[in-house]
Design a protein around this motif. Structure first.
Motif, PDB file in Angstrom:
ATOM      1  N   ALA A 107    -153.637 -47.858  24.315  1.00 54.37           N
ATOM      2  CA  ALA A 107    -152.481 -47.812  23.547  1.00 54.37           C
ATOM      3  C   ALA A 107    -151.135 -47.560  24.391  1.00 54.37           C
ATOM      4  CB  ALA A 107    -152.589 -46.768  22.346  1.00 54.37           C
ATOM      5  N   ALA A 108    -150.033 -48.162  24.086  1.00 52.66           N
ATOM      6  CA  ALA A 108    -148.789 -47.995  24.666  1.00 52.66           C
ATOM      7  C   ALA A 108    -147.635 -48.089  23.718  1.00 52.66           C
ATOM      8  CB  ALA A 108    -148.399 -49.329  25.583  1.00 52.66           C
ATOM      9  N   SER A 109    -146.503 -47.251  23.963  1.00 47.35           N
ATOM     10  CA  SER A 109    -145.321 -47.251  23.029  1.00 47.35           C
ATOM     11  C   SER A 109    -144.193 -47.206  23.998  1.00 47.35           C
ATOM     12  CB  SER A 109    -145.384 -46.245  22.133  1.00 47.35           C
ATOM     13  OG  SER A 109    -145.286 -44.657  22.903  1.00 47.35           O
ATOM     14  N   ARG A 110    -143.088 -47.761  23.600  1.00 52.16           N
ATOM     15  CA  ARG A 110    -141.748 -47.523  24.120  1.00 52.16           C
ATOM     16  C   ARG A 110    -140.626 -47.353  23.124  1.00 52.16           C
ATOM     17  NH1 ARG A 110    -139.905 -49.691  29.494  1.00 52.16           N
ATOM     18  NH2 ARG A 110    -137.909 -48.622  29.866  1.00 52.16           N
ATOM     19  N   SER A 111    -139.665 -46.410  23.510  1.00 47.64           N
ATOM     20  CA  SER A 111    -138.797 -46.203  22.559  1.00 47.64           C
ATOM     21  C   SER A 111    -137.639 -45.844  23.382  1.00 47.64           C
ATOM     22  CB  SER A 111    -139.116 -45.009  21.313  1.00 47.64           C
ATOM     23  OG  SER A 111    -139.233 -43.850  22.088  1.00 47.64           O
ATOM     24  N   SER A 112    -136.412 -46.331  22.552  1.00 42.72           N
ATOM     25  CA  SER A 112    -134.798 -45.953  22.978  1.00 42.72           C
ATOM     26  C   SER A 112    -133.993 -45.840  21.920  1.00 42.72           C
ATOM     27  CB  SER A 112    -134.381 -47.101  24.237  1.00 42.72           C
ATOM     28  OG  SER A 112    -134.295 -48.316  23.448  1.00 42.72           O
ATOM     29  N   TYR A 113    -133.320 -45.017  21.955  1.00 45.23           N
ATOM     30  CA  TYR A 113    -132.070 -44.888  21.282  1.00 45.23           C
ATOM     31  C   TYR A 113    -130.812 -44.131  21.838  1.00 45.23           C
ATOM     32  CZ  TYR A 113    -134.798 -40.641  20.212  1.00 45.23           C
ATOM     33  OH  TYR A 113    -135.485 -39.591  20.276  1.00 45.23           O
ATOM     34  N   ASN A 114    -129.752 -43.811  21.194  1.00 44.27           N
ATOM     35  CA  ASN A 114    -128.705 -43.216  21.673  1.00 44.27           C
ATOM     36  C   ASN A 114    -128.511 -41.719  20.864  1.00 44.27           C
ATOM     37  OD1 ASN A 114    -127.515 -45.189  23.069  1.00 44.27           O
ATOM     38  ND2 ASN A 114    -126.380 -46.198  21.256  1.00 44.27           N
ATOM     39  N   ASN A 115    -128.079 -40.776  21.667  1.00 42.84           N
ATOM     40  CA  ASN A 115    -127.637 -39.636  21.138  1.00 42.84           C
ATOM     41  C   ASN A 115    -126.739 -39.687  19.730  1.00 42.84           C
ATOM     42  OD1 ASN A 115    -126.658 -36.733  20.599  1.00 42.84           O
ATOM     43  ND2 ASN A 115    -127.022 -36.167  22.633  1.00 42.84           N
ATOM     44  N   PRO A 116    -127.306 -39.063  18.486  1.00 44.97           N
ATOM     45  CA  PRO A 116    -126.153 -39.338  17.680  1.00 44.97           C
ATOM     46  C   PRO A 116    -125.057 -38.719  17.562  1.00 44.97           C
ATOM     47  CG  PRO A 116    -128.201 -37.837  17.051  1.00 44.97           C
ATOM     48  CD  PRO A 116    -128.220 -38.198  18.344  1.00 44.97           C
ATOM     49  N   PHE A 117    -124.829 -37.515  18.391  1.00 42.86           N
ATOM     50  CA  PHE A 117    -123.551 -36.821  18.515  1.00 42.86           C
ATOM     51  C   PHE A 117    -122.857 -37.196  19.862  1.00 42.86           C
ATOM     52  CE2 PHE A 117    -127.068 -33.986  16.878  1.00 42.86           C
ATOM     53  CZ  PHE A 117    -126.731 -34.274  15.457  1.00 42.86           C
ATOM     54  N   PHE A 118    -123.468 -37.465  20.826  1.00 45.00           N
ATOM     55  CA  PHE A 118    -122.867 -37.684  22.127  1.00 45.00           C
ATOM     56  C   PHE A 118    -123.222 -39.102  22.516  1.00 45.00           C
ATOM     57  CE2 PHE A 118    -122.703 -37.195  26.920  1.00 45.00           C
ATOM     58  CZ  PHE A 118    -121.280 -37.277  26.930  1.00 45.00           C
ATOM     59  N   THR A 119    -122.585 -40.051  22.150  1.00 43.34           N
ATOM     60  CA  THR A 119    -122.848 -41.570  22.226  1.00 43.34           C
ATOM     61  C   THR A 119    -123.012 -41.987  23.549  1.00 43.34           C
ATOM     62  OG1 THR A 119    -120.677 -42.238  21.779  1.00 43.34           O
ATOM     63  CG2 THR A 119    -122.102 -42.063  19.876  1.00 43.34           C
ATOM     64  N   GLN A 120    -122.204 -41.252  24.583  1.00 48.52           N
ATOM     65  CA  GLN A 120    -122.307 -41.721  26.122  1.00 48.52           C
ATOM     66  C   GLN A 120    -123.723 -41.430  26.540  1.00 48.52           C
ATOM     67  OE1 GLN A 120    -118.686 -39.333  26.254  1.00 48.52           O
ATOM     68  NE2 GLN A 120    -118.405 -40.253  27.964  1.00 48.52           N
ATOM     69  N   SER A 121    -124.814 -40.824  25.680  1.00 45.39           N
ATOM     70  CA  SER A 121    -126.022 -40.400  26.170  1.00 45.39           C
ATOM     71  C   SER A 121    -127.151 -41.236  25.434  1.00 45.39           C
ATOM     72  CB  SER A 121    -126.393 -38.844  26.078  1.00 45.39           C
ATOM     73  OG  SER A 121    -127.615 -38.636  26.455  1.00 45.39           O
ATOM     74  N   SER A 122    -128.275 -41.428  26.004  1.00 45.24           N
ATOM     75  CA  SER A 122    -129.366 -41.920  25.528  1.00 45.24           C
ATOM     76  C   SER A 122    -130.596 -41.581  25.950  1.00 45.24           C
ATOM     77  CB  SER A 122    -129.239 -43.614  25.758  1.00 45.24           C
ATOM     78  OG  SER A 122    -129.400 -43.854  27.146  1.00 45.24           O
ATOM     79  N   THR A 123    -131.662 -42.025  25.153  1.00 46.75           N
ATOM     80  CA  THR A 123    -133.067 -41.767  25.554  1.00 46.75           C
ATOM     81  C   THR A 123    -133.904 -42.834  25.563  1.00 46.75           C
ATOM     82  OG1 THR A 123    -133.030 -39.410  24.359  1.00 46.75           O
ATOM     83  CG2 THR A 123    -135.192 -40.442  24.361  1.00 46.75           C
ATOM     84  N   ASP A 124    -134.820 -42.894  26.534  1.00 50.39           N
ATOM     85  CA  ASP A 124    -135.904 -43.704  27.134  1.00 50.39           C
ATOM     86  C   ASP A 124    -137.109 -43.291  27.089  1.00 50.39           C
ATOM     87  OD1 ASP A 124    -137.229 -46.026  27.581  1.00 50.39           O
ATOM     88  OD2 ASP A 124    -135.807 -46.266  29.519  1.00 50.39           O
ATOM     89  N   LYS A 125    -138.314 -43.541  26.556  1.00 54.25           N
ATOM     90  CA  LYS A 125    -139.366 -42.940  26.419  1.00 54.25           C
ATOM     91  C   LYS A 125    -140.482 -43.831  26.549  1.00 54.25           C
ATOM     92  CE  LYS A 125    -142.551 -39.819  23.716  1.00 54.25           C
ATOM     93  NZ  LYS A 125    -142.577 -38.993  22.535  1.00 54.25           N
ATOM     94  N   LEU A 126    -141.497 -43.555  27.215  1.00 55.29           N
ATOM     95  CA  LEU A 126    -142.520 -44.515  27.452  1.00 55.29           C
ATOM     96  C   LEU A 126    -143.741 -43.666  27.674  1.00 55.29           C
ATOM     97  CD1 LEU A 126    -144.312 -47.208  28.328  1.00 55.29           C
ATOM     98  CD2 LEU A 126    -143.811 -46.351  30.900  1.00 55.29           C
ATOM     99  N   GLN A 127    -144.939 -43.951  26.754  1.00 54.66           N
ATOM    100  CA  GLN A 127    -146.275 -43.505  26.580  1.00 54.66           C
ATOM    101  C   GLN A 127    -147.427 -44.194  26.705  1.00 54.66           C
ATOM    102  OE1 GLN A 127    -148.451 -40.549  23.443  1.00 54.66           O
ATOM    103  NE2 GLN A 127    -146.318 -39.913  24.163  1.00 54.66           N
ATOM    104  N   LEU A 128    -148.524 -43.966  27.370  1.00 54.26           N
ATOM    105  CA  LEU A 128    -149.500 -44.715  27.764  1.00 54.26           C
ATOM    106  C   LEU A 128    -150.699 -43.676  27.271  1.00 54.26           C
ATOM    107  CD1 LEU A 128    -148.828 -46.295  31.126  1.00 54.26           C
ATOM    108  CD2 LEU A 128    -148.368 -47.325  28.863  1.00 54.26           C
ATOM    109  N   ASN A 129    -151.836 -44.154  26.622  1.00 49.56           N
ATOM    110  CA  ASN A 129    -152.964 -43.508  26.259  1.00 49.56           C
ATOM    111  C   ASN A 129    -154.416 -44.508  26.157  1.00 49.56           C
ATOM    112  OD1 ASN A 129    -152.142 -40.834  24.920  1.00 49.56           O
ATOM    113  ND2 ASN A 129    -150.379 -42.369  24.059  1.00 49.56           N
ATOM    114  N   GLY A 130    -155.165 -43.700  26.558  1.00 48.99           N
ATOM    115  CA  GLY A 130    -156.732 -44.564  26.553  1.00 48.99           C
ATOM    116  C   GLY A 130    -157.533 -43.475  26.033  1.00 48.99           C
ATOM    117  N   LYS A 131    -158.773 -43.814  25.621  1.00 51.81           N
ATOM    118  CA  LYS A 131    -159.852 -43.106  25.203  1.00 51.81           C
ATOM    119  C   LYS A 131    -161.145 -43.723  25.304  1.00 51.81           C
ATOM    120  CE  LYS A 131    -161.447 -39.649  21.942  1.00 51.81           C
ATOM    121  NZ  LYS A 131    -161.033 -39.012  20.737  1.00 51.81           N
TER     122      LYS A 131
END
Length: 856
Positions: A211-235
């Protein structure tokens, strides 16, 4: 017990033990042991009611299954989802779960809550913190349970004075499946998730998923900042034989590249009305929803001038510093039946962490320390007094090494020192390698009598440094992990903001007995665990006196010797070994009045070993002094309650009491980039938790829960010889006095609608339960004694697309969190002093997101 009942009882137990393979929320051995207790009544409901299940154990435990989890915002942290359980309070920093949050259970903060993933402890091995943005993708979680006020007997954790949270990775399916999910929402939220189940692909029953996921979005209060997340899983799951034996190997990698999600001072505007919302110490908390968003002018650094003493014209904002992390783990779970009544479970694991944070923006100096200070000799190189001195290195490429403090005498001030320097970046870096093992041997003496023995091992190498990196002209670094390419001093060595190596080691043995009596109506268990904790500490910097943990780091031994000669009360670099050992008993019972109604009770003793930061702060004191040996916290936890469990109703009501000794409280100051500790002595905590889930008809499910919490600090806190804080008889700060909430869900053919709400009660801002004042004279109030209570309402809707010819499991989903866009105070750490202003997060705003899910 009759022979017929014994045979029936043994058959039910055998089926339950075989069924352990699909899910193991705690360690495999703990799940195996608990499973026997659960099936005594024969009414174990795997799915619960409306995704909520109450388990018939001696502990006050509740479970949320995937039926509940999947209705929440895709990608949401599991720590936010358990906010809909009694006793739990979580303030999410953003609507989508990748920026952290503040968790408390029964008023215990996250560092006192043992959280495990397939039995693997997730608390940081140094400070026991939990990071809600690093948890498993919610789509892969089979269920999560919370045991209120107690920990498992085999849990390998030093953070066990509070409750436990355990969640489990789902198993691969036996048939081939593909799932693709895409989400979009406010604040430029985008997320993709995919998982492929191989189905059984060998004649031995082997199956797996990736499995894999990727997400990104902006800080809702400080719009000059953002979040970028990657996750990998296996079983990979391998059944062995037909009696439920198995070996499972799972792996995870998680990467977050995000900026600091800032808290703001919990204060109102000044009398002149000039304070604005922001993360600086001079800012304030928003009063209206329109004030929640703020911006910060970029810190633009002009090019250096050759031959001039360049002076930074501004300081890069804390909000623009990175707070990145790279984590991963390998989790192995296994069960082997050695004989008909003898079962061995072995769960080894490995984890790694690379993360940094804190106030990374600093001013670096190209030269050495200037003359004129009584405590800092001239000509030193190192990280001294909060600044790096590089000893003759051109940091800004202007061709000189003049950007450093220098003598500029005047007639009035013949010893005057003028400031020059270069903006740089020095976050606090942590790298951890951690190995663990939980092994249990269970002997089922008879169908009603069981014993087990356990050995648990946890070994973490904890490397904490603070390398310096360059900043761009806009005040932002291109190197979120400075240790990869640090700035070097004139001798070619990296300068360290901090430099220490720690080993956190646990060897634990435990044993537990379980027996059934009175025709299996009464089930009792009794156990004991004996943890042996060792903390090997290697502080490679000089520790200043005062107990606040200020340090000065040197690469050159002569420079260090000169500094120590000028500061005779400082502690030179040294190693210390500390040991914490204690015998921790536990006991409990369940009594089944009917197959549906039961009573339960539980006692456990908990232990919390001081965290790494607190232990290193104690280096300020002589090694043979009491202050150099911080005491471990201990708790005595009691709970007593009633349950009702059937196919339509799952209900539980319990009362609890905790006697908390050597209660150590802490608060983080993002401006000074330090953590302040305070010992509150003995604290008594007690309260009531309740929940009920009801499904009157197949299409409707209803759920309600609530908690009341009371804590009482027994003594006043002596801050100094002349300052005493009036905490006796007062509540602990930062925890809600009550919480309650509900969820209703309707299933109408292809459409499912859900609404849920939770009210969180007021929280005191300090341990004296008085307002925040401008001074000890209490001349003016900066903030009230308590934060206001608040209510959040969420909506979710799902439409199945099976009716238009698509595969079952293909659907559209809509989620709305904080429906009425409530402005509220998010998570914060309270203080003891009434003049210390806590920093609090702004509560997560309303967010609307949509998801499309395809299944094949």
């Amino acid at each position: 017990m009759t022979i017929t009942k014994m045979i029936a009882r043994a058959s039910v137990s055998a089926l339950a033990l075989t069924a352990i393979a699909p899910a193991f929320a705690q360690s495999t051995g703990q799940q195996l042991f608990d499973q026997q207790e659960i099936v005594v009544t024969g009414t174990h409901n795997t799915n619960g009611v409306g995704g909520v299940r109450v388990e018939n154990t001696s502990k006050a435990r509740a479970v949320l299954t995937q039926e509940f989890i999947k209705r929440q915002v895709p990608g949401q942290s599991i720590d936010d989802i358990i906010n809909y359980m009694p006793g739990v309070s979580f303030q999410n920093n953003d609507p989508y779960g990748s920026s952290g949050g503040t968790l408390t259970i029964h008023g215990f903060d996250a560092s006192r809550i043992s959280q495990t993933w397939d039995g693997v402890p997730l608390n940081d091995s140094g400070n026991y913190a939990l990071y809600s943005n690093q948890q498993l993708d919610m789509e892969l979680i089979s269920e999560v349970n919370v045991s209120l006020g107690s920990t498992d007997i085999d849990s390998p954790t030093a953070a066990a004075s509070g409750s436990t949270v355990n969640y489990v990775t789902r198993n691969p399916t036996e048939d081939f499946h593909v799932r693709l999910e895409g989400s979009m929402g406010q604040y430029d939220y985008m997320r993709l998730f995919g998982v492929v189940d191989t189905g059984t692909f060998t004649p031995f029953g082997t199956r797996a998923f990736i499995a894999a996921s990727r997400s990104s979005y902006n800080n809702p209060f400080f719009t000059q900042s953002s979040t970028d997340k990657l996750q990998l899983n296996g079983k990979v799951y391998q059944p062995i034989g037909s009696n439920g034996d198995f070996v499972s190997v799972a792996a995870n990698y998680n990467r977050n590249i995000n900026r600091n999600f800032s808290s703001v001072p919990l204060r109102v505007d000044g009398t002149d009305g000039t304070r604005v919302v922001g993360s600086g110490s001079g800012n304030r908390f928003p009063v209206t929803k329109d004030e929640r968003e703020y911006t910060i002018a970029p810190c633009i650094t002009p090019a250096g001038v050759d031959g001039a003493h360049d002076v930074p014209t501004c300081s890069p904002a804390y909000d623009l510093s990175y707070n990145p992390s790279k984590t991963g783990n390998v989790r192995i779970n296994s069960k082997f039946t050695l004989a008909d009544n003898l079962i061995l479970t072995v769960d080894p694991s490995w984890q790694f962490v690379s993360a940094n944070g804190g106030n990374g923006a600093i001013v670096g100096y190209e030269g050495t320390t200037p003359a004129g200070s009584a405590t800092v000799p001239a000509g030193l190189t190192g990280y001294i007094g909060g600044h790096p001195y590089f000893g003759g290195v051109d940091l800004n490429g202007d061709g000189d090494i003049l950007d450093t403090p220098y003598a500029c005498p005047t007639a009035a001030s013949p010893n005057k020192i003028c400031t020059a320097g270069v903006n740089a970046y020095a976050p606090s870096q942590t790298r951890t390698n951690r190995f663990g093992l939980i092994a249990n041997l269970q002997w089922n003496i008879t169908p009603t009598q069981t014993v087990r023995v356990n050995y648990s091992w946890d070994h973490a190498r904890h490397r904490q440094t603070g390398e310096v990196a360059a900043l761009q002209a806009n005040g932002i670094t291109t190197n979120p992990f400075p240790y990869h390419d640090p700035l070097l001093d004139s001798t070619g060595l990296p300068i360290e903001k901090r430099n220490r190596l720690s080993y956190a080691i646990l060897n634990q043995v435990a044993g537990q007995y379980r027996g059934e009596f009175l025709d299996s109506k009464l089930v009792v268990n009794a156990g004991v665990r004996a943890p042996f904790f060792t903390r090997n500490l290697d502080q490679r910097c000089v520790t200043e006196a005062g107990g606040k943990g200020f340090i000065d780091c040197f690469n050159d031994a002569a420079d260090q010797a000169a500094f120590l000669a000028a500061n005779p009360t400082a502690t030179p670099p040294q190693k210390r070994d500390l040991h914490y050992n204690k015998v921790l008993p536990a006991a409990g019972f369940t009594y089944n009045f009917t197959p549906q109604i039961s009573a339960f009770g539980d006692y456990s003793k908990g232990l919390q070993v001081p965290g790494t930061d607190n232990l290193y702060n104690s280096f300020s004191f002589a090694a043979d002094s009491d202050a150099a040996h911080p005491k471990a916290e201990t708790t005595d936890n009691f709970n007593l309650g009633l349950r009702y469990r059937s196919g339509k109703i799952q209900a539980q009501l319990s009362g609890w009491y905790t006697n908390f000794k050597n209660r150590l409280a802490s608060s983080y100051d993002p401006v000074e980039d330090i953590t302040i500790y305070r010992n509150l002595g003995t604290v008594h905590k007690y309260g009531v938790d309740g929940s009920i889930s009801y499904q009157p008809i197949q299409q409707i499910s209803l759920y309600a829960f609530g908690s009341y919490l009371k804590s009482k600090i027994l003594d006043n806190v002596e801050a100094t010889a002349t300052t005493v804080y009036n905490t006796a008889g007062k509540r602990e700060s930062g925890s809600p006095t009550y919480t309650f909430g509900a969820r209703a869900q309707g299933n109408f053919g292809p459409v499912t609608l859900g609404i849920q709400a939770k009210r969180t009660g007021p929280r005191y801002v300090n341990d004296q339960n008085i307002p925040i004042y401008t001074s000890a004279a209490h001349t003016a109030i900066l903030y009230a004694a308590k934060t206001p209570a608040y209510t959040l309402v969420d909506l979710d809707a799902r439409v199945s697309l099976k009716g238009i010819g698509l595969n079952d499991g293909t659907y559209l989903q809509l989620n709305v969190t904080n429906l009425f866009d409530k402005l509220y105070v998010g998570g914060f750490s309270g203080n003891t002093s009434e003049t210390s202003i806590p920093f609090a997060y702004i509560g997560s705003p309303r967010a609307i997101s949509g998801t499309v899910n395809f299944a094949f």
